[in-house]
Design an enzyme around this catalytic site. Sequence first.
Site, PDB file in Angstrom:
ATOM      1  N   TYR A   5       0.935  13.724   1.291  1.00  0.00           N
ATOM      2  CA  TYR A   5       0.787  14.536   2.542  1.00  0.00           C
ATOM      3  C   TYR A   5       0.948  16.048   2.418  1.00  0.00           C
ATOM      4  O   TYR A   5       1.351  16.836   3.745  1.00  0.00           O
ATOM      5  CB  TYR A   5       1.443  13.872   3.774  1.00  0.00           C
ATOM      6  CG  TYR A   5       1.337  12.732   3.426  1.00  0.00           C
ATOM      7  CD1 TYR A   5      -0.278  11.448   3.852  1.00  0.00           C
ATOM      8  CD2 TYR A   5       2.683  11.460   3.159  1.00  0.00           C
ATOM      9  CE1 TYR A   5      -0.364  10.344   3.705  1.00  0.00           C
ATOM     10  CE2 TYR A   5       2.205   9.744   3.429  1.00  0.00           C
ATOM     11  CZ  TYR A   5       1.289  10.037   3.290  1.00  0.00           C
ATOM     12  OH  TYR A   5       1.018   8.286   3.464  1.00  0.00           O
ATOM     13  N   ARG A  61       3.455  19.319   7.107  1.00  0.00           N
ATOM     14  CA  ARG A  61       3.917  18.830   7.451  1.00  0.00           C
ATOM     15  C   ARG A  61       5.331  19.623   7.830  1.00  0.00           C
ATOM     16  O   ARG A  61       5.512  18.964   9.562  1.00  0.00           O
ATOM     17  CB  ARG A  61       5.159  18.359   6.749  1.00  0.00           C
ATOM     18  CG  ARG A  61       3.738  17.198   5.709  1.00  0.00           C
ATOM     19  CD  ARG A  61       4.642  16.192   4.362  1.00  0.00           C
ATOM     20  NE  ARG A  61       4.939  14.980   5.546  1.00  0.00           N
ATOM     21  CZ  ARG A  61       6.269  15.032   4.978  1.00  0.00           C
ATOM     22  NH1 ARG A  61       7.395  16.019   4.603  1.00  0.00           N
ATOM     23  NH2 ARG A  61       6.726  14.020   6.096  1.00  0.00           N
ATOM     24  N   GLU A 107       0.890  -1.287   0.003  1.00  0.00           N
ATOM     25  CA  GLU A 107       0.018  -0.440  -0.139  1.00  0.00           C
ATOM     26  C   GLU A 107       0.938   1.497   0.067  1.00  0.00           C
ATOM     27  O   GLU A 107       0.582   1.893   1.144  1.00  0.00           O
ATOM     28  CB  GLU A 107      -1.139  -0.476   1.030  1.00  0.00           C
ATOM     29  CG  GLU A 107      -1.691  -1.013   1.626  1.00  0.00           C
ATOM     30  CD  GLU A 107      -1.969  -1.725   2.748  1.00  0.00           C
ATOM     31  OE1 GLU A 107      -2.308  -0.460   3.552  1.00  0.00           O
ATOM     32  OE2 GLU A 107      -2.981  -2.590   3.083  1.00  0.00           O
ATOM     33  N   PRO A 108       2.100   1.592  -1.192  1.00  0.00           N
ATOM     34  CA  PRO A 108       2.835   2.808  -1.131  1.00  0.00           C
ATOM     35  C   PRO A 108       1.375   3.550  -1.350  1.00  0.00           C
ATOM     36  O   PRO A 108       0.761   4.026  -2.127  1.00  0.00           O
ATOM     37  CB  PRO A 108       4.078   2.493  -2.334  1.00  0.00           C
ATOM     38  CG  PRO A 108       2.943   1.653  -2.944  1.00  0.00           C
ATOM     39  CD  PRO A 108       1.863   0.505  -2.272  1.00  0.00           C
ATOM     40  N   GLY A 109       2.061   5.247  -0.566  1.00  0.00           N
ATOM     41  CA  GLY A 109       1.743   6.390  -0.585  1.00  0.00           C
ATOM     42  C   GLY A 109       2.945   7.228  -1.095  1.00  0.00           C
ATOM     43  O   GLY A 109       3.098   7.743  -2.289  1.00  0.00           O
ATOM     44  N   CYS A 128      -1.146  33.840  11.160  1.00  0.00           N
ATOM     45  CA  CYS A 128      -1.500  34.156  12.290  1.00  0.00           C
ATOM     46  C   CYS A 128      -0.619  32.867  13.055  1.00  0.00           C
ATOM     47  O   CYS A 128      -1.488  33.419  14.173  1.00  0.00           O
ATOM     48  CB  CYS A 128      -2.278  35.155  12.138  1.00  0.00           C
ATOM     49  SG  CYS A 128      -2.686  36.452  11.476  1.00  0.00           S
ATOM     50  N   GLU A 129       0.655  32.402  13.465  1.00  0.00           N
ATOM     51  CA  GLU A 129       1.177  32.039  14.381  1.00  0.00           C
ATOM     52  C   GLU A 129       2.605  31.445  13.934  1.00  0.00           C
ATOM     53  O   GLU A 129       2.868  31.406  13.114  1.00  0.00           O
ATOM     54  CB  GLU A 129       0.333  30.096  14.106  1.00  0.00           C
ATOM     55  CG  GLU A 129      -0.922  29.844  14.281  1.00  0.00           C
ATOM     56  CD  GLU A 129      -1.867  28.499  14.232  1.00  0.00           C
ATOM     57  OE1 GLU A 129      -1.064  28.541  15.525  1.00  0.00           O
ATOM     58  OE2 GLU A 129      -2.584  27.998  14.374  1.00  0.00           O
TER      59      GLU A 129
HETATM   60  N1  LLP Z   1      -1.030   1.725   4.447  1.00  0.00           N
HETATM   61  C1  LLP Z   1      -1.849   2.266   5.817  1.00  0.00           C
HETATM   62  C2  LLP Z   1      -2.467   1.194   6.479  1.00  0.00           C
HETATM   63  C3  LLP Z   1      -1.447   3.488   6.168  1.00  0.00           C
HETATM   64  O1  LLP Z   1      -1.815   3.754   7.055  1.00  0.00           O
HETATM   65  C4  LLP Z   1      -0.530   4.212   5.235  1.00  0.00           C
HETATM   66  C5  LLP Z   1       0.141   5.232   5.998  1.00  0.00           C
HETATM   67  C6  LLP Z   1       0.132   4.336   3.751  1.00  0.00           C
HETATM   68  C7  LLP Z   1      -0.858   2.520   4.125  1.00  0.00           C
HETATM   69  C8  LLP Z   1       1.105   5.100   3.421  1.00  0.00           C
HETATM   70  O2  LLP Z   1       2.305   5.153   3.956  1.00  0.00           O
HETATM   71  P1  LLP Z   1       3.077   5.378   2.863  1.00  0.00           P
HETATM   72  O3  LLP Z   1       3.492   4.608   1.585  1.00  0.00           O
HETATM   73  O4  LLP Z   1       2.681   6.812   2.261  1.00  0.00           O
HETATM   74  O5  LLP Z   1       3.968   5.462   4.007  1.00  0.00           O
HETATM   75  N2  LLP Z   1       1.423  12.711   7.194  1.00  0.00           N
HETATM   76  C9  LLP Z   1       2.250  11.781   7.201  1.00  0.00           C
HETATM   77  C10 LLP Z   1       2.480  10.810   6.998  1.00  0.00           C
HETATM   78  C11 LLP Z   1       1.218   9.264   7.496  1.00  0.00           C
HETATM   79  C12 LLP Z   1       0.743   8.294   7.245  1.00  0.00           C
HETATM   80  C13 LLP Z   1      -0.475   7.508   8.017  1.00  0.00           C
HETATM   81  N3  LLP Z   1      -0.470   6.848   7.187  1.00  0.00           N
HETATM   82  C14 LLP Z   1       3.038  12.691   6.696  1.00  0.00           C
HETATM   83  O6  LLP Z   1       3.127  13.221   5.623  1.00  0.00           O
HETATM   84  O7  LLP Z   1       4.523  12.539   7.040  1.00  0.00           O
END
Ligand code: LLP
Length: 432
Positions: A381, A323, A284-286, A353-354
Amino acid sequence: MSSNRLPGQPYIAYHGDELFVEEANLSALAQQFGTPLFVYSKASMLAALAAYQRGFVGRQVQICYALKANSTLGVIQLFAQAGCGFDVVSLGELTRVLAAGGQASRIIFSGVGKTRAEMRAALQAGIGCFNVESEAELEVLNEVALSLGRQAPVSIRVNPNVDPQTHPYISTGLKGNKFGIAHERVVQTYQHAAALPGLSIQGIDCHIGSQITQEAPYLDAMERLLDLVQAIEATGVPIHHIDLGGGLGIDYNGETPPEAEQLWHKLLAKLDARGFGKRSLMIEPGRSLVGNAGMCVTEVLYLKPGEQKNFLIVDAAMNDLPRPAMYQAYHRIVPVKARSAPSETWEVVGPICESGDWIGHERDLSVQQGDLLAVLSAGAYCMSMASNYNTRNRAAEVLVDGAQTHLIRERESYADQMRLEHLTVATDAQKR
Ligand code: LLP
């Protein structure tokens, strides 16, 4: 004209002194669409996906893009067309995937707090699997499925208690996190789930954290997951797929995460060695698919030199780029048109304003009022976490494909922001 690529950014380069994304000139894009403006490279997203795909040649693997990283329809559509499935964490995300042409059967639904309404809608849409995060959720999902006369496809998220060595807010696989089912309770939970008539066990999954830049946590998590699969199957419950959760970290500031292809060779070798080589896999890459493909272009509004610090006030802020404020995160900041004058050290801050509204500390830049800067590695993100704080309109987004540009999100308007609100009584102007 000389060409000069930026570190970690294969599709972003200076041609002469002008910064380009693929073949698109960023100054021209800013002129056309205004700032702050998110700009993404399609080739960069597809290249990041290809690195995973190369690592999986000859295997049964479903790559499910975690759209929480960037859930804009144009981005989802690009990954749907490239054959991806999707990891969603809300009915909102599921709705986006379907709106962008993604296939329901390739959707997995993660998250600790799915509501009954979300479960019902996901079952009716025919999603591929629910990643269930607690024993209580199993019971509710069973009830909802039975009420619809269906069986819900289920994978149980286990907490492998592995330290991903990342920021505590994005570390999820340790005891004491709210995620997944504790290692010790996994086998009995599977046995219970297998006995519930509304559930059909499909797989096992884990997700240990995000922005992981080392191999060891993945290898440890895989080892622990395989121990569990063996123990679960020994009780007569077959596990069809193994889902290893999110993807790799990225280079924000010189980090050197493992290459997807190399890491997968090692993980697959481990699977083979333990006799699981034929098992279906999911990931599940994001961040790693979109992070370095995007940037936020912002205009320098004011230079404000001071006794202790010099402030550079830009038109992007913590509502666009949350971030740094949330995780003390680092994003490289570079000029869109390079200047030859000597640089000075600046605190790059937004108009909110922070004091927490900062984008970069102590950055050496040669800039003047009205210049454009690019905040790099902003594809993941950022827009998906953007807010309207200080009643700021959310930025526009452009997807670059070679020399072509697609406006994939228009800049929000104040009318958009106020559309769902109601006054309690008519204003004098309305009465007139
Ligand atoms: N699968 C699940 C269940 C997750 O909770 C996440 C991310 C992913 C996949 C994707 O992970 P990735 O491949 O992107 O590492 N907002 C934070 C990151 C929060 C990630 C939450 N879960 C930031 O800006 O660093």
